[in-house]
Design an enzyme around this catalytic site. Structure first.
Site, short mmCIF file in Angstrom:
data_model
loop_
_atom_site.label_atom_id
_atom_site.label_comp_id
_atom_site.label_asym_id
_atom_site.label_seq_id
_atom_site.Cartn_x
_atom_site.Cartn_y
_atom_site.Cartn_z
N LEU A 11 2.97 6.24 -5.15
CA LEU A 11 4.19 6.72 -5.80
C LEU A 11 3.97 8.04 -6.53
O LEU A 11 4.91 8.66 -7.00
CB LEU A 11 4.73 5.66 -6.76
CG LEU A 11 5.25 4.37 -6.10
CD1 LEU A 11 5.74 3.37 -7.15
CD2 LEU A 11 6.36 4.67 -5.10
N ARG A 12 2.70 8.44 -6.67
CA ARG A 12 2.31 9.76 -7.22
C ARG A 12 2.58 9.95 -8.70
O ARG A 12 2.21 10.99 -9.25
CB ARG A 12 2.97 10.90 -6.43
CG ARG A 12 2.69 10.91 -4.94
CD ARG A 12 1.23 10.97 -4.61
NE ARG A 12 1.01 11.31 -3.20
CZ ARG A 12 -0.13 11.09 -2.57
NH1 ARG A 12 -1.16 10.55 -3.21
NH2 ARG A 12 -0.26 11.42 -1.29
N HIS A 47 -5.53 -0.09 5.79
CA HIS A 47 -5.26 0.77 6.97
C HIS A 47 -6.38 0.74 8.02
O HIS A 47 -6.99 1.76 8.33
CB HIS A 47 -4.96 2.20 6.55
CG HIS A 47 -5.81 2.79 5.44
ND1 HIS A 47 -7.18 2.67 5.39
CD2 HIS A 47 -5.46 3.49 4.33
CE1 HIS A 47 -7.63 3.28 4.31
NE2 HIS A 47 -6.62 3.78 3.65
N ASP A 79 1.06 2.87 3.76
CA ASP A 79 0.19 3.90 3.17
C ASP A 79 1.03 5.15 2.89
O ASP A 79 0.59 6.28 3.15
CB ASP A 79 -1.00 4.22 4.08
CG ASP A 79 -2.05 5.11 3.38
OD1 ASP A 79 -1.96 5.29 2.15
OD2 ASP A 79 -2.94 5.61 4.09
N HIS A 121 3.42 14.35 0.38
CA HIS A 121 2.83 15.65 0.04
C HIS A 121 3.93 16.71 0.06
O HIS A 121 4.95 16.55 0.74
CB HIS A 121 1.73 16.03 1.03
CG HIS A 121 0.49 15.21 0.91
ND1 HIS A 121 -0.30 15.21 -0.21
CD2 HIS A 121 -0.07 14.33 1.78
CE1 HIS A 121 -1.33 14.39 -0.02
NE2 HIS A 121 -1.21 13.83 1.16
N ASN A 139 -4.82 6.04 -7.35
CA ASN A 139 -5.28 7.45 -7.38
C ASN A 139 -4.18 8.39 -7.89
O ASN A 139 -3.75 9.31 -7.20
CB ASN A 139 -5.80 7.89 -6.02
CG ASN A 139 -4.83 7.60 -4.88
OD1 ASN A 139 -3.89 6.84 -5.03
ND2 ASN A 139 -5.08 8.22 -3.74
N HIS A 193 0.85 -1.20 0.00
CA HIS A 193 0.00 0.00 0.00
C HIS A 193 0.88 1.25 0.00
O HIS A 193 1.24 1.77 1.06
CB HIS A 193 -0.91 -0.01 1.23
CG HIS A 193 -1.97 1.05 1.21
ND1 HIS A 193 -3.15 0.95 1.90
CD2 HIS A 193 -2.05 2.25 0.57
CE1 HIS A 193 -3.88 2.02 1.70
NE2 HIS A 193 -3.22 2.84 0.90
N ASN A 208 -5.82 9.86 6.91
CA ASN A 208 -7.15 9.28 6.76
C ASN A 208 -7.02 7.79 6.45
O ASN A 208 -6.46 7.45 5.40
CB ASN A 208 -7.91 9.98 5.62
CG ASN A 208 -9.36 9.55 5.55
OD1 ASN A 208 -9.87 8.93 6.48
ND2 ASN A 208 -10.02 9.85 4.45
N ASP A 234 -9.00 3.25 -3.75
CA ASP A 234 -8.34 3.80 -2.57
C ASP A 234 -8.42 5.32 -2.54
O ASP A 234 -8.30 5.99 -3.56
CB ASP A 234 -6.88 3.37 -2.52
CG ASP A 234 -6.24 3.74 -1.21
OD1 ASP A 234 -6.79 3.34 -0.16
OD2 ASP A 234 -5.22 4.44 -1.21
#
Length: 437
Positions: free
Chosen positions: A67-68, A236, A309, A313, A98, A64, A282, A156
């Site tokens: 990697l963006r 999670h 997770d 950012h 996502n 989980h 979250n 997710d």
């Protein structure tokens, strides 16, 4: 990414739960695969890694991560994310869908696989979306996603809010033999909450997210997993009620599994009294009673595996007032140390149990038959770590592009020492330390 390396790892304590192995021996990887485990092994022209005083385990798997890439490379990309994984002892990661564009077509999976081959340091597996655009309306073409390489499906970050759509998607996923990974959250109940609903949210004047918003979806997912027979994995998990529901479902034989993050088993909502957004995630950090329930779930096997997770950012997305900060923290470079410190040295899990939840269990859930083991002939992925090494977390030294960790400055007992992927040493802490000296 280089493959088919040859490496001899000497002098370590080899622990492999997949074959009930715990012995002091050498491990020989030849042409990218485990060739032999024994004492006094020799191998001409092989790279040699001294593991004396350390544990030698199957390569850690984080099922989980975010990697963006594509779409959010300013937070993280495949190159930086996989370097962070290697520094944390992980040899394989599974990335969530996502991204932008969302992983809902074979083309996006092809792109990620190509980038992983070009710039990745560890193995990268893709998790496909269960609905087009993660919108929860139209079911994605799961068959094509699996054919392209997806090892699981998930919405997710959003969760599947429509019960009918999810039921049909589970039927569809079952046809292709992949599990559904559930971001368990009822968005209506969670509303605009920014932390756990309880004593501290009231004290701080922040809107809360009730545990029920997670538990309702965990219960629903258990019911639908029982109805359809499709394996459902709870991402999670964070509340005592969720642990209880998973435990009861497992007792009935429902195909359900669960994961927990280091921040959820190590921290509580009491940490948020400083309004530090590096404690905003979250699902949120919950109460001490919830944390104790997570530890009980790890002890008795209700919770199958440990994940990060990893959610990078940028500085500007976190350095704002708590309600406006982005949800999520990074974890690839601290997970093993936090797990050793909080689980191994506090008696929650022994070494075998800890390694199992970071290797065999995620490999089994994702059907990665050549991972999570040191059996002869499987992929030569190995993690070497020192469970007694003392380390201090310094986010400034991270390989990740991001610094949003709640563990910065923590003194921990246990640290990764080297990471081997397909017989290649992709990270060696001792060598790096000498180079810096």
């Amino acid at each position: 990414m280089k493959r088919n390396g040859t490496c001899l790892i000497t002098g370590g304590r080899v622990i492999d739960p997949s074959q009930n192995l715990d012995t002091h021996a050498d491990v020989l990887i030849r042409d990218g695969r485990v060739a032999e485990i024994g004492k006094g092994l020799k191998a001409d022209k092989a790279a040699t890694l001294d593991a004396s005083g350390c544990v030698v385990a199957p390569g850690l798997i984080d099922m989980h991560v975010h990697l963006r890439e594509p779409g959010f490379e300013y937070k993280e990309d495949i190159a930086s994310g996989t370097r962070a994984a290697a520094h944390g002892g992980f040899t394989s990661v599974a990335c969530m869908p996502n991204t932008n564009p969302v992983i809902d077509t074979p083309g996006v999976i092809d792109l990620i696989c190509m980038r992983a081959e070009e710039a990745g340091v560890v193995n990268v597996f893709c998790i496909g979306a269960i609905s087009t655009g993660l919108e929860g309306k139209d079911i994605a073409n799961i068959g094509l996603l699996v054919e392209a390489g997806a090892v699981a499906v998930s919405d997710d970050g959003k969760g599947s809010q429509d019960n009918y759509v999810l039921r049909r998607a589970l039927d569809y996923a079952k046809m292709f033999g992949v599990p559904y990974i559930s971001h368990a959250e009822d968005k209506r109940l969670a509303a605009d909450g920014v932390m756990h609903e309880g004593h501290y949210s009231t004290l701080l004047g922040l809107s809360g997210i009730p545990s029920a918003s997670e538990e309702i979806h965990v219960a629903r997912n258990a019911i639908l997993a029982e109805l359809t027979g499709t394996p459902c994995h709870i991402a999670h998990i964070s509340s005592a009620g969720s642990v209880r529901i998973v435990r009861e479902a497992k007792a009935r034989g429902v195909p359900i599994t669960a994961e927990v993050t280091p921040h959820h088993f190590a921290l509580t909502d009491a940490c948020i009294t400083t309004y530090d957004a590096n404690f905003k995630m979250n699902p949120p950090l919950r109460s001490e009673d919830d944390r104790q329930a997570l530890l009980d779930g790890l002890r008795d096997g209700t919770i199958d595996c440990i994940v990060t997770d990893h959610a990078p950012h940028s500085w500007s997305e976190k350095q704002v007032e708590f309600p406006y900060a982005a949800f999520g923290v990074i974890g690839l470079e601290t997970a093993l140390s936090v797990a050793c410190n909080e689980l191994l040295h506090k008696g929650v899990l022994d070494l075998r149990g800890l390694i199992d939840r970071l290797t065999c269990a995620p490999a089994h859930i994702l059907n990665l038959n050549t991972k999570g083991s040191l059996r002869k002939g499987v992929d030569g992925d190995v993690t070497v770590f020192d469970p007694d090494a003392e380390t201090t977390v310094n986010a400034d030294t991270f390989a990740s592009k991001s610094r949003n960790t709640p563990f910065n400055g923590w003194k921990l007992k246990g640290a990764p020492v080297a990471t081997v992927v397909a017989g290649h040493v992709v990270w060696n802490a001792r060598a790096a330390s000498k180079a810096e000296a």
